[in-house]
Design a protein around this motif. Structure first.
Motif, PDB file in Angstrom:
ATOM      1  N   PRO A   1       0.805  -1.223   0.000  1.00 40.51           N
ATOM      2  CA  PRO A   1       0.000   0.000   0.000  1.00 40.51           C
ATOM      3  C   PRO A   1       0.837   1.271   0.000  1.00 40.51           C
TER       4      PRO A   1
ATOM      5  N   ALA B   1       0.619   3.917  -2.963  1.00 47.69           N
ATOM      6  CA  ALA B   1       0.206   5.298  -2.690  1.00 47.69           C
ATOM      7  C   ALA B   1       1.252   6.270  -3.225  1.00 47.69           C
TER       8      ALA B   1
ATOM      9  N   SER C   1      -4.219  -3.217  -3.844  1.00 48.66           N
ATOM     10  CA  SER C   1      -4.818  -2.577  -2.670  1.00 48.66           C
ATOM     11  C   SER C   1      -5.576  -1.313  -3.067  1.00 48.66           C
ATOM     12  N   THR C   2      -6.289  -0.757  -2.092  1.00 49.63           N
ATOM     13  CA  THR C   2      -7.078   0.441  -2.357  1.00 49.63           C
ATOM     14  C   THR C   2      -6.267   1.714  -2.134  1.00 49.63           C
ATOM     15  N   ALA C   3      -4.959   1.568  -1.867  1.00 53.81           N
ATOM     16  CA  ALA C   3      -4.146   2.736  -1.543  1.00 53.81           C
ATOM     17  C   ALA C   3      -4.131   3.808  -2.643  1.00 53.81           C
TER      18      ALA C   3
ATOM     19  N   ALA D   1      -7.065   5.958  -2.237  1.00 46.91           N
ATOM     20  CA  ALA D   1      -6.930   6.837  -1.074  1.00 46.91           C
ATOM     21  C   ALA D   1      -6.065   8.044  -1.426  1.00 46.91           C
TER      22      ALA D   1
ATOM     23  N   GLU E   1      -8.028  10.384  -3.571  1.00 45.01           N
ATOM     24  CA  GLU E   1      -8.999  11.126  -2.773  1.00 45.01           C
ATOM     25  C   GLU E   1      -8.324  12.278  -2.040  1.00 45.01           C
TER      26      GLU E   1
ATOM     27  N   PHE F   1     -15.104   3.828  -1.880  1.00 48.73           N
ATOM     28  CA  PHE F   1     -14.598   5.086  -2.420  1.00 48.73           C
ATOM     29  C   PHE F   1     -15.574   5.698  -3.435  1.00 48.73           C
TER      30      PHE F   1
END
Lengths: 306, 360
Positions: B193, B197, B217-219, B222, B225, B242
């Motif tokens: 992550p 990111a 991953s959702t990093a 994020a 955002e 998200f």
């Protein structure tokens, strides 16, 4: 290739951010190792700190409390290591590895209800005039407080180890625990405190990832940062400022290589990807050509009777 | 005394229990490359596993090992599963290809299913999803929605699956926006992550306002955002958390029907080695809800493309398409073959217009 796409101010600013987790965890581990204890559980304590901090921030809504709980969580986990190695006299390498595995599992369990949540953002320390200075304002004065805390920690650890009686005692315990014991110092007590300090720092470093750098909770999200911190301490020859240098090098080159990739520089990506590791190791190894060596009692088990 | 007795009883009970299990349960093992809580790739495979349990209940016993590195470690984990009596083992990452083949040779009676690879054997099936079909829709939306005309793409490893995705997204972004430019960053990890990111932040700093990711991953979402005014897509899983932020749609992998069918085949003794490669039409690839951030006309076009791909009337790789070096890959009206020289299965080149080299 378009190097103008890279903004040097933003690059340097993100260097500081990328370096902070391994810097804080590394400086904590440095204190532990200077006291003669090898704790390989940094990764486990970091991830535990990451989830403790994340949970506390979600529940209380305050990142400051989050970081406090992250430090407490890391320290609590390290206490388990202290119990095993200082009281039960277990092997430090095995206990440290076990701590990492335990920390990863524990954090996954604790974090089950926290996947996909967003923590309140940590405010940046906007220093009115300073952060408006072109270039330097962006690089130096536009960060969250933890970035500065990390640097302050390095300075404090350096000063304490070098100039104070506490530092002297700590180093004595790390160099020769029998002699320190004969002089009447409480070897075990000092080591337990050092281990807890290391745990608290690792916890803070982990929480920096989950609260600021990424910000979210994902299982296993430290993804090896603890091991990098651990390696950094060794390659920095157990010297605080070199840990700072190593962390900046590693963080800086990590960010730089991503920037170069995005800008389409024609250097093979494989070389860019391994560059943070190689350059950091080479620089620190060259620097350790002086007479630096490990604390003499590092990793050895102490018992008052022996 | 009491304690030893207790232990002995427990041991006997356990022993009986395991023999009982061994008799009438089909054992299915899963090897995962990331944690089940990654919110993306591994999360969806685990959903498939849970669906198998829900479908067959007591008749099946599933086990899984997560965070298994691609390489020698994977071989050890698979061997362990086979020794523990697994009847069917799903290995769910491209890098498990050779380990799967090696272990399968040692256990001819155990059935193996390897995801996203291309090496088959008598007891090894391969299965994959046509993620590139979803990428075509992503590319269309990205090309329409970017204002800076820079789309950032986070690649994991330079393997055919990832390269197909980049090409497909690029072709369809370029089609609706001739000025579009792709900036590609290789993370050389499926799951990290912090690194994901960082990669997203770098791309955003260099002007990207759409982030496509092929990591787990959702990093990156994020990071998008946090940057504001940047859009992204859910990868492998819906990542709906998200949806009120940067995520405008997603590619969803739905493995459950396949896992249930293959487990059933083992139970019935009807399992045979085969190669499955399904897409939107068969339901293996889903497109997550397109949010209101996307203008209605773009959404309608995207849905129309989805329908055309699903019924087979449109192939995302339809000529004329040139390779990066300018040579002809597909002639006017020609569609890409799955397995042939320059086929989709082994795709190792970028299409014309993409800047940068594929790492060897």
């Amino acid at each position: 290739m378009d190097l103008s796409a890279i903004n040097p101010a933003l690059l340097l600013a993100s260097l500081l951010v990328a370096a902070t987790p391994i810097l804080i965890a590394g400086i904590g581990e440095l204190v532990v190792e200077r006291a003669g204890v090898l704790n390989l559980g940094v990764e486990g304590m970091m991830i535990t700190g990451a989830i403790c901090g994340f949970m506390a921030t979600i529940i209380t809504g305050s990142p400051a409390l989050g970081f406090l709980f992250a430090a407490l969580g890391g320290a609590a986990l390290s206490l388990l290591f202290a119990l095993l190695t200082q009281v039960a006299l277990a092997n430090q390498v095995a206990s440290g590895l076990a701590l990492t595995l335990f920390g990863l599992g524990l954090s996954a369990l604790l974090g089950q209800g926290y996947v996909g949540l967003k923590p309140p953002s940590t405010p940046k320390l906007d220093i009115p005039l300073l952060s408006d200075i072109p270039f330097f304002g962006t690089v130096l004065f536009n960060h969250d407080i933890i970035v500065y805390l990390g640097i302050a920690l390095v300075a404090a650890v350096w000063a304490v180890l070098k100039f104070t009686r506490v530092g002297l005692v700590l180093r004595a315990v790390g160099e020769n625990h029998d002699a320190a014991h004969a002089l009447g110092y409480k070897v075990v007590r000092i080591r337990v405190l050092a281990i807890m300090f290391g745990g608290a720092c690792a916890g803070l470093g982990g929480a920096y990832i989950s609260l600021i750098r990424v910000p979210q909770w994902t299982e296993g999200m430290t993804a090896g940062a603890g091991w990098i911190a651990l390696a950094l301490v060794v390659f920095a020859s157990w010297k605080p400022w070199r840990v700072l240098l190593g962390a900046w090098l590693f963080g800086g080159i990590t960010v730089l290589q991503l920037n170069l990739q995005a800008a389409g520089v024609s250097i093979p990506v494989e070389i860019l990807s391994m560059s943070p590791y190689i350059i950091t190791i080479v620089v620190l190894v060259i620097m350790s050509a002086d007479k630096s060596r490990a604390p003499a009692s590092l990793g050895r088990i102490f018992h008052a009777s022996s | 005394m009491k304690f030893t007795k207790l232990l002995a009883t427990a041991a006997v009970a356990l022993g009986m229990a395991t023999t009982a299990f061994a008799d009438d349960k089909t054992k299915v093992g899963f090897v995962y490359v990331g944690p089940v809580g990654d919110g993306g790739w591994t999360y969806e495979h685990n959903k498939g596993r849970l669906a198998v349990e829900a479908e067959f209940g007591d008749k099946v016993e599933t086990t899984f090992v997560e965070n298994v590195p691609e390489g020698a470690d994977a071989e050890r984990v698979m061997t362990q599963m086979a020794l523990q009596g697994a009847d069917l083992i799903f290995t769910t990452s491209f890098g498990y290809m050779d380990p799967t083949i090696n272990v399968a040779k040692k256990f001819p009676n155990v059935k193996f299913e390897h995801a996203t690879g291309y090496k088959q054997a008598d007891n090894v099936s391969v299965y994959s999803a046509r993620f590139y079909e979803g990428r075509a829709i992503q590319g269309h939306i990205a090309g329409k929605m970017t204002k800076s005309n820079i789309v950032g793409y986070i690649g994991s490893f330079p393997i055919p699956e990832v390269i197909r995705g980049i090409n497909s997204a690029y072709i369809h972004a370029k089609k609706v926006n001739p000025d579009v430019e792709f900036k590609i960053v290789w993370a050389f990890t499926w799951f990290d992550p912090a690194k994901e990111a960082d990669a997203a932040k770098v791309l955003i700093e260099q002007g990207a306002d759409v982030i496509l990711q092929h990591t787990d991953s959702t990093a990156p979402l994020a990071a998008a955002e946090a940057a504001g005014d940047v859009i992204g897509f859910g990868q492998a899983s819906d990542m709906a958390e998200f949806a009120d932020g940067p995520r405008v749609s997603s590619i969803i992998d739905d493995w459950a029907p396949y896992y249930i069918a293959r487990t059933k085949a083992v139970m019935d003794g009807a399992w045979e080695s085969k190669s499955t490669w399904d897409g939107i039409g068969a339901g293996m690839v889903g497109i997550g809800e397109i949010t209101d951030k996307v203008p209605a006309d773009v959404k309608a076009e995207a849905l129309a493309m989805k329908a055309a791909i699903a019924d087979g009337s449109y192939h995302p790789f339809t000529g004329p398409i040139n390779k990066q070096d300018g040579s002809v890959w597909l002639k006017e009206g020609e569609t890409a073959q799955d397995y042939s020289d320059d086929g989709l299965a082994g795709m190792n080149f970028f299409v014309e217009g993409i800047v940068g080299d594929i790492p060897e």
